[in-house]
Design a protein around this motif. Structure first.
Motif, PDB file in Angstrom:
ATOM      1  N   CYS A  43       0.857  -1.178   0.000  1.00  0.00           N
ATOM      2  CA  CYS A  43       0.000   0.000   0.000  1.00  0.00           C
ATOM      3  C   CYS A  43       0.901   1.240   0.000  1.00  0.00           C
ATOM      4  O   CYS A  43       1.651   1.462   0.951  1.00  0.00           O
ATOM      5  N   ALA A  44       0.829   2.014  -1.061  1.00  0.00           N
ATOM      6  CA  ALA A  44       1.741   3.148  -1.259  1.00  0.00           C
ATOM      7  C   ALA A  44       1.183   4.447  -0.668  1.00  0.00           C
ATOM      8  O   ALA A  44       1.116   5.468  -1.341  1.00  0.00           O
ATOM      9  N   HIS A  45       0.773   4.396   0.587  1.00  0.00           N
ATOM     10  CA  HIS A  45       0.251   5.575   1.264  1.00  0.00           C
ATOM     11  C   HIS A  45       0.893   5.660   2.648  1.00  0.00           C
ATOM     12  O   HIS A  45       1.260   4.649   3.227  1.00  0.00           O
ATOM     13  N   THR A  46       0.977   6.863   3.184  1.00  0.00           N
ATOM     14  CA  THR A  46       1.720   7.056   4.432  1.00  0.00           C
ATOM     15  C   THR A  46       0.857   7.152   5.684  1.00  0.00           C
ATOM     16  O   THR A  46       1.400   7.277   6.780  1.00  0.00           O
ATOM     17  N   THR A  47      -0.456   7.083   5.550  1.00  0.00           N
ATOM     18  CA  THR A  47      -1.304   7.227   6.734  1.00  0.00           C
ATOM     19  C   THR A  47      -2.343   6.108   6.850  1.00  0.00           C
ATOM     20  O   THR A  47      -3.437   6.300   7.379  1.00  0.00           O
ATOM     21  N   CYS A  48      -1.999   4.944   6.326  1.00  0.00           N
ATOM     22  CA  CYS A  48      -2.820   3.751   6.494  1.00  0.00           C
ATOM     23  C   CYS A  48      -1.865   2.566   6.615  1.00  0.00           C
ATOM     24  O   CYS A  48      -0.660   2.725   6.472  1.00  0.00           O
ATOM     25  N   ALA A  49      -2.406   1.389   6.908  1.00  0.00           N
ATOM     26  CA  ALA A  49      -1.539   0.223   7.125  1.00  0.00           C
ATOM     27  C   ALA A  49      -2.222  -1.042   6.642  1.00  0.00           C
ATOM     28  O   ALA A  49      -3.451  -1.125   6.584  1.00  0.00           O
ATOM     29  N   LEU A  50      -1.392  -2.020   6.311  1.00  0.00           N
ATOM     30  CA  LEU A  50      -1.850  -3.376   6.030  1.00  0.00           C
ATOM     31  C   LEU A  50      -1.458  -4.234   7.223  1.00  0.00           C
ATOM     32  O   LEU A  50      -0.309  -4.222   7.652  1.00  0.00           O
ATOM     33  N   LEU A  51      -2.415  -4.968   7.746  1.00  0.00           N
ATOM     34  CA  LEU A  51      -2.184  -5.800   8.925  1.00  0.00           C
ATOM     35  C   LEU A  51      -2.626  -7.223   8.616  1.00  0.00           C
ATOM     36  O   LEU A  51      -3.536  -7.436   7.818  1.00  0.00           O
ATOM     37  N   ILE A  52      -2.002  -8.181   9.244  1.00  0.00           N
ATOM     38  CA  ILE A  52      -2.473  -9.563   9.172  1.00  0.00           C
ATOM     39  C   ILE A  52      -2.846  -9.952  10.586  1.00  0.00           C
ATOM     40  O   ILE A  52      -1.995  -9.988  11.484  1.00  0.00           O
ATOM     41  N   ASN A  53      -4.143 -10.188  10.766  1.00  0.00           N
ATOM     42  CA  ASN A  53      -4.622 -10.559  12.087  1.00  0.00           C
ATOM     43  C   ASN A  53      -6.024 -11.114  11.969  1.00  0.00           C
ATOM     44  O   ASN A  53      -6.558 -11.246  10.871  1.00  0.00           O
ATOM     45  N   GLU A  54      -6.629 -11.370  13.095  1.00  0.00           N
ATOM     46  CA  GLU A  54      -7.970 -11.930  13.150  1.00  0.00           C
ATOM     47  C   GLU A  54      -9.024 -10.843  12.934  1.00  0.00           C
ATOM     48  O   GLU A  54      -8.889  -9.741  13.453  1.00  0.00           O
ATOM     49  N   TRP A  55     -10.073 -11.160  12.174  1.00  0.00           N
ATOM     50  CA  TRP A  55     -11.213 -10.259  12.036  1.00  0.00           C
ATOM     51  C   TRP A  55     -12.203 -10.644  13.120  1.00  0.00           C
ATOM     52  O   TRP A  55     -13.029 -11.543  12.963  1.00  0.00           O
ATOM     53  N   GLU A  56     -12.091  -9.969  14.250  1.00  0.00           N
ATOM     54  CA  GLU A  56     -12.979 -10.218  15.387  1.00  0.00           C
ATOM     55  C   GLU A  56     -13.237  -8.857  16.006  1.00  0.00           C
ATOM     56  O   GLU A  56     -12.301  -8.117  16.307  1.00  0.00           O
ATOM     57  N   ASP A  57     -14.508  -8.521  16.171  1.00  0.00           N
ATOM     58  CA  ASP A  57     -14.880  -7.168  16.580  1.00  0.00           C
ATOM     59  C   ASP A  57     -14.144  -6.690  17.823  1.00  0.00           C
ATOM     60  O   ASP A  57     -13.671  -5.552  17.879  1.00  0.00           O
TER      61      ASP A  57
END
Length: 149
Positions: A43-57
């Motif tokens: 992701c070529a943006h400076t104010t967001c992120a890519l994460l790998i984790n669980e989708w749990e509220d």
């Protein structure tokens, strides 16, 4: 060895929104026709992120709350937002987003390398590829580069 690149555009609905990109990842791998290899997600943006984790509220809310406690948005001074001092990378519609840059730097999550095994991204049982917005929502580009055989 072959490789393909796919770029998608995502638009988060609000600041601190999560988007699940796991199906987009799977589609990029399938469309590439790669059964053994690697996918680099970027992701070529400076104010967001890519994460790998669980989708749990609960986990997502815990992450959002603790990150915003650690790096507050309101009532905190960020030199990046001090337009009387700042002289670099300014544009006419500049807004105050120093908090989002600090959060993104702490996370250091602009890309991930994910193995491809048997034609599928090799994620753990509960793992999902998540996009996390830390600034005002707008269109963001996410690139999937799939390589292998």
């Amino acid at each position: 060895m072959r490789s393909t690149t796919t770029t998608i555009t995502v638009t988060p609905p609000e600041r601190y929104a999560f988007l699940d990109l796991t199906d987009d990842l799977r589609r990029a791998v399938k469309d590439a026709g790669i059964t053994e290899g690697l996918t680099v997600v970027f992701c070529a943006h400076t104010t967001c992120a890519l994460l790998i984790n669980e989708w749990e509220d609960g986990a997502l809310e815990d992450f959002r709350r603790h990150l915003t406690d650690l790096v507050p948005h309101e009532d905190a001074y960020y030199r990046h937002d001090d337009f009387e001092l700042r002289t670099q990378n300014l544009h006419p519609d500049e807004r105050k987003n120093g908090h989002a840059h600090v959060k993104a730097m702490l996370l250091s999550a602009t890309s991930h390398a994910i193995p491809v095994v048997g034609g599928e991204p090799s994620l753990g049982t509960w793992q999902r590829l998540l996009f996390f917005e830390m600034d005002e929502p707008k269109d963001r580009s996410v690139t999937f580069h799939v390589l292998g055989s």
